[in-house]
Design a protein around this motif. Structure first.
Motif, PDB file in Angstrom:
ATOM      1  N   ILE A 276       0.844  -1.203   0.000  1.00 14.02           N
ATOM      2  CA  ILE A 276       0.000   0.000   0.000  1.00 14.02           C
ATOM      3  C   ILE A 276       0.878   1.251   0.000  1.00 14.02           C
ATOM      4  O   ILE A 276       0.645   2.205  -0.746  1.00 14.02           O
ATOM      5  CB  ILE A 276      -0.939  -0.001   1.224  1.00 14.02           C
TER       6      ILE A 276
ATOM      7  N   HIS B 280      -3.935  -3.514  14.848  1.00 16.04           N
ATOM      8  CA  HIS B 280      -3.660  -2.089  14.989  1.00 16.04           C
ATOM      9  C   HIS B 280      -2.777  -1.500  13.909  1.00 16.04           C
ATOM     10  O   HIS B 280      -2.843  -0.317  13.659  1.00 16.04           O
ATOM     11  CB  HIS B 280      -3.063  -1.808  16.356  1.00 16.04           C
TER      12      HIS B 280
ATOM     13  N   PRO C 197      -2.929  -1.630  10.625  1.00 22.01           N
ATOM     14  CA  PRO C 197      -3.665  -0.897   9.593  1.00 22.01           C
ATOM     15  C   PRO C 197      -4.133   0.440  10.124  1.00 22.01           C
ATOM     16  O   PRO C 197      -4.003   1.458   9.468  1.00 22.01           O
ATOM     17  CB  PRO C 197      -4.844  -1.812   9.278  1.00 22.01           C
ATOM     18  N   GLY C 198      -4.645   0.413  11.339  1.00 17.32           N
ATOM     19  CA  GLY C 198      -5.132   1.649  11.924  1.00 17.32           C
ATOM     20  C   GLY C 198      -4.034   2.680  11.980  1.00 17.32           C
ATOM     21  O   GLY C 198      -4.250   3.843  11.709  1.00 17.32           O
TER      22      GLY C 198
ATOM     23  N   THR D 291      -1.242   2.756  10.145  1.00 15.90           N
ATOM     24  CA  THR D 291      -0.744   3.202   8.862  1.00 15.90           C
ATOM     25  C   THR D 291      -1.661   4.270   8.297  1.00 15.90           C
ATOM     26  O   THR D 291      -1.291   5.037   7.451  1.00 15.90           O
ATOM     27  CB  THR D 291      -0.616   2.023   7.899  1.00 15.90           C
ATOM     28  N   ARG D 292      -2.862   4.332   8.834  1.00 14.10           N
ATOM     29  CA  ARG D 292      -3.745   5.413   8.406  1.00 14.10           C
ATOM     30  C   ARG D 292      -3.203   6.738   8.866  1.00 14.10           C
ATOM     31  O   ARG D 292      -3.620   7.785   8.403  1.00 14.10           O
ATOM     32  CB  ARG D 292      -5.154   5.206   8.962  1.00 14.10           C
TER      33      ARG D 292
ATOM     34  N   LEU E 238      -0.621   7.619   7.953  1.00 13.34           N
ATOM     35  CA  LEU E 238      -0.018   8.051   6.694  1.00 13.34           C
ATOM     36  C   LEU E 238      -0.724   9.280   6.154  1.00 13.34           C
ATOM     37  O   LEU E 238      -0.104  10.330   6.055  1.00 13.34           O
ATOM     38  CB  LEU E 238      -0.118   6.869   5.755  1.00 13.34           C
ATOM     39  N   PRO E 239      -2.038   9.186   5.851  1.00 18.47           N
ATOM     40  CA  PRO E 239      -2.694  10.434   5.486  1.00 18.47           C
ATOM     41  C   PRO E 239      -2.625  11.476   6.585  1.00 18.47           C
ATOM     42  O   PRO E 239      -2.280  12.619   6.340  1.00 18.47           O
ATOM     43  CB  PRO E 239      -4.137  10.025   5.214  1.00 18.47           C
TER      44      PRO E 239
ATOM     45  N   ALA F  48       0.969  12.855   6.904  1.00 22.54           N
ATOM     46  CA  ALA F  48       1.493  13.478   5.737  1.00 22.54           C
ATOM     47  C   ALA F  48       0.839  14.766   5.627  1.00 22.54           C
ATOM     48  O   ALA F  48       1.388  15.736   5.196  1.00 22.54           O
ATOM     49  CB  ALA F  48       1.105  12.697   4.545  1.00 22.54           C
TER      50      ALA F  48
END
Lengths: 421, 373
Positions: free
Chosen positions: B106, B342, B344-345, B347-348, B350-351, B354
């Motif tokens: 991703i 957790h 995935p949570g 890595t969010r 990321l938005p 950023a």
């Protein structure tokens, strides 16, 4: 409950891998969930506010605003049945420099609310009555509609659609369709400058592409905005109709045949020149010195206290435009061409010190397009010099796409002649 | 039934490694692959890797054999003292490897658009594939040699990505700080490996870590186990930014945003936790080290919650500081579930990191993340 944490992967994958789809989904949610109509309240509210300025406008103020706009762009006695007042703004999901794509005159505001207010003022019967008494009748067969174009994803939002009288609905539908075609074509023309948009995409995919860019978290260049701007034409639109200008021109409407003493020109130049010169120089300096005057590459930028951006975790606040906004720009001095009489133009420029300084110190070029002869005169310190065109204007048959298709770099202006068939 | 499993794991780890060799090799001979090839190649290989590892996970569950050592041949003739490519697969390692491949995929897709037209595009992708290779090697390592190679790949690519914008002094000095801490951690790791081999006579992780009680069975005394465990904890503390070493984490946010997300938001920061899970049987032999580690993690957890500056990625970094602390305290096999849940949570982030979504306010998310789960 924690066993369902992996579900967080679903929106993550959707947003990162399929931004266009997720933008569709968000739009569906928005349209189903926000249905309440709003109305602008423009009337002056208090007679004497305790502090500050008045809120709202008197009918007198509104009439003056409407009169000035109609006179400046030269349509006061040739109004069509439906007049669209379209502001612009740039809306993208991930862009701290979003406002740099918005209005350059007010430091990054969106034009939609102003367009909406102007349309509402011009539709107001009290305003029309006052204007009619002063010799500027707006016929009952004319209706104004305010709108905003999102320059990033090419959406056009109309305001107060429900107030449009039934008589105007068929005409409005026609206008909507025309605008829909225009925004598809504009998206396609814009996409030729995006490296990520392959040549082989069909024109219809262009609109989806720009919409995807606006919704993409990973996209440092949602749009190129004013990059490549090079000149500004202030004059009648018949002068530029049919020209392919490669999105490099600011086009300002002005009718010299209705302005014999230069009063309107003085107003227009006072408003337009500082704005376009400011935009042009902002791009110029951000390009020639990206780390000094610009703010470098966007990638290490962090938004700090919702105040500005800085590089990484420790740096000064960075001002100017990021490299991703100006990388396709050509740093050139802005050329402003004004249609009209040389003497009037010279007098107007002399009378406005801020414009005079810009011209005298060569921050911008100024030229005069003679209304009658069509000759172009450059304004130099010694006076006007006749400009001889070096290249004849190429003529291309078909539409703009016939000229720009498959080409990536700068394109010379050409005249497009539609093929009837 | 082990043959398809062997193949699947080899494909899962080998495809990103081959891509790393291709991108890195092409760069070495100054024939960098153009952007329009690198992007799709990375997408395809990450998808293959993730799919293969997921299939391996499902297959492993279906067979239900428990821990298995897959050997792909030795580099030197004698098994004793030789270095072999060995992968140790069980529920934990396959799940962690599949998760790593998915998240890295991703992030690679994100980076492909984020770094479009950037001068360092090729360098970034060389380092990202190096990282993925390293992460997968750490996940499925069957002996200390493989583990150490993976560990080094992760550390080296991390430090080089912090220095990605090497024209800026701040980025370079911060990268040096990260690199220094990583070397301390690596030295501890290497010492632990050498000691293990010296005392136990083997470097196979299946014998050392794989079964409960194995450590005592192969003759590790309580004292030796404690020394090795302390070294391991130092290695892990450096890598996961635990208390004495934690100052590097906010500094590491100098790199490009997607790399910060994948390293310090989700994967690299948890490599240490993963290693401790691996070493759980050994750690149980060393009660002294356990107690020490626990107190340290409490400090860390507390420390991470303080002092959130109003700068997004740094806030996230400080949250991250607190999180591995809690993770390390759990140290049980359910951790893998926790991680799957957790990461995935996070890595969010990321938005969020950023990206300046205007409406969100950092303090709120800070409070949420600080809440005990």
């Amino acid at each position: 409950m924690t066993a369902f944490g992996w579900l967080a992967l679903v929106p993550l994958i959707l947003r990162v891998l399929f931004p266009w789809l997720s933008s569709r989904w968000i739009r569906v949610q928005e349209t189903t969930m926000t249905a309440s109509h709003t109305r602008l309240r423009l009337d002056r509210e208090d007679d004497a506010p305790p502090i500050g300025k008045y809120s709202g406008f008197t009918v007198r103020d509104m009439a003056d605003i409407v009169r000035r706009v109609l006179e400046d762009i030269g349509i006061r006695d040739r109004l069509s049945s439906l007049v669209l007042v379209i502001g612009h703004g740039s809306i993208s999901l991930n862009n701290p420099h979003e406002s740099a794509h918005d209005c350059g005159a007010c430091g990054g505001g969106r034009g939609g609310p102003n367009a909406r207010a102007l349309a509402q003022m011009a539709n107001d019967p009290r305003v029309r009555q006052l204007l009619a008494a002063e010799g500027l009748p707006i016929a009952a067969t004319t209706w104004f509609v305010g709108a905003q174009r999102n320059t990033c994803d090419n959406t056009v939002t109309f305001f107060d659609e429900d107030l449009i009288p039934a008589d105007f609905q068929p005409l409005f539908k026609t206008a909507e369709e025309a605008i829909d075609t225009a925004r598809r074509r504009e998206a396609h023309e814009r996409c030729r400058r995006f490296d990520a948009f392959p040549d082989w995409y069909p024109p219809l995919a262009a609109l989806a592409h720009v919409q995807g860019r606006a919704a993409d978290l990973a996209q440092p260049r949602p749009e190129y905005g004013h990059a490549t701007n090079a000149f500004c034409v202030i004059g009648r639109r018949t002068r530029t109709r049919g020209l392919f200008l490669d999105r490099r021109a600011f086009l300002v409407s002005y009718d010299p045949t209705r302005d014999h003493d230069g009063a309107i020109l003085a107003r227009i130049l006072a408003a337009v020149v500082p704005v376009v010169a400011g935009i042009s120089l902002e791009y110029y300096f951000s390009y020639v010195d990206p780390t000094g005057y610009g703010c470098g590459t966007k990638l290490p930028h962090n938004v700090t206290s919702l105040l500005g951006v800085m590089d990484g975790a420790q740096s000064d606040l960075r001002t100017g435009l990021p490299w991703q906004m100006v990388e396709i720009h050509e740093p050139t001095r802005l050329s402003i061409v004004v249609e009209g009489d040389r003497d009037i133009l010279a007098r107007v420029v002399q009378a406005n010190p801020s414009i005079e300084r810009l011209v005298r110190n060569r921050w911008i070029w100024l030229a005069c397009l003679d209304t009658a002869s069509g000759w172009l005169w450059e304004l130099r310190s010694t006076g006007f010099i006749l400009h001889e065109p070096e290249h004849p204007l190429t003529v291309v048959a078909g539409d703009s796409a016939a000229w720009y298709s498959g080409k990536r770099g700068f394109l010379a202006p050409v005249e497009i002649i539609p093929v009837r068939g | 039934m082990t043959l398809p499993l062997t193949t699947l794991v080899l494909v899962g780890v080998g495809v990103p490694a081959a891509l790393f060799a291709l991108l890195g090799g092409a760069s070495l001979v100054n024939r960098q692959l153009p952007e329009r090839w690198t992007g799709p190649l990375t997408a395809v290989s990450m998808s293959i890797s993730c799919a293969a590892l997921l299939m391996a996970l499902v297959l492993h569950r279906a067979i239900g054999t428990g821990t298995e050592l897959l050997s792909y041949g030795a580099w030197s003739g004698s098994r004793e003292g030789g270095v072999a490519i060995e992968f140790l697969v069980d529920k934990l390692s396959l799940a962690f490897a599949a998760l790593s491949a998915a998240i890295a995929g991703i992030v690679a897709a994100f980076s492909n658009r984020y770094l479009h037209r950037e001068p360092g595009y090729n360098r970034y992708f060389v380092l990202l594939t190096m990282f993925v290779t390293g992460m997968l090697l750490v996940a499925v390592a069957g002996n200390v040699a493989v583990l150490f190679i993976g560990w080094e790949f992760v550390g080296l690519s991390s430090a080089l990505l912090v220095a990605f914008f090497h024209e800026r002094p701040a980025a370079v000095s911060n990268a040096l700080r990260v690199f220094t801490v990583y070397r301390i951690s690596d030295a501890a790791m290497l010492s632990a490996a050498v000691l293990l081999r010296h005392l136990a006579g083997t470097d196979s992780l299946s014998l050392l870590f794989g079964r409960t009680g194995a450590a005592s069975a192969i003759g590790l005394s309580g004292t030796n186990a404690t020394i090795i465990c302390i070294l391991l904890i130092v290695a892990v503390a450096g890598k996961s930014a635990l208390l004495p070493f934690s100052s590097w984490l906010p500094r590491a946010m100098e790199g490009p945003t997607p790399s910060s997300a994948v390293y310090y938001g989700s994967l690299s920061i948890h490599a240490g936790c993963f290693l401790l899970l691996r070493a759980a049987p050994l750690l149980e032999q060393a009660p002294g080290a356990l107690a020490r580690g626990d107190s340290r993690r409490d400090d860390r957890t507390i420390c991470g919650h303080h002092d959130a500056r109003p700068e997004r990625r740094e806030v996230v970094a400080r949250l991250r500081l607190s999180h591995p602390g809690r993770d390390h305290r759990r140290r049980d096999r359910d951790r893998v579930v926790h991680d799957r849940v957790h990461s995935p949570g996070r890595t969010r982030v990321l938005p969020a990191a950023a990206v300046p979504e205007r409406a969100k306010c950092p303090p709120r998310s800070a409070r949420d993340a600080g809440r005990p789960r």
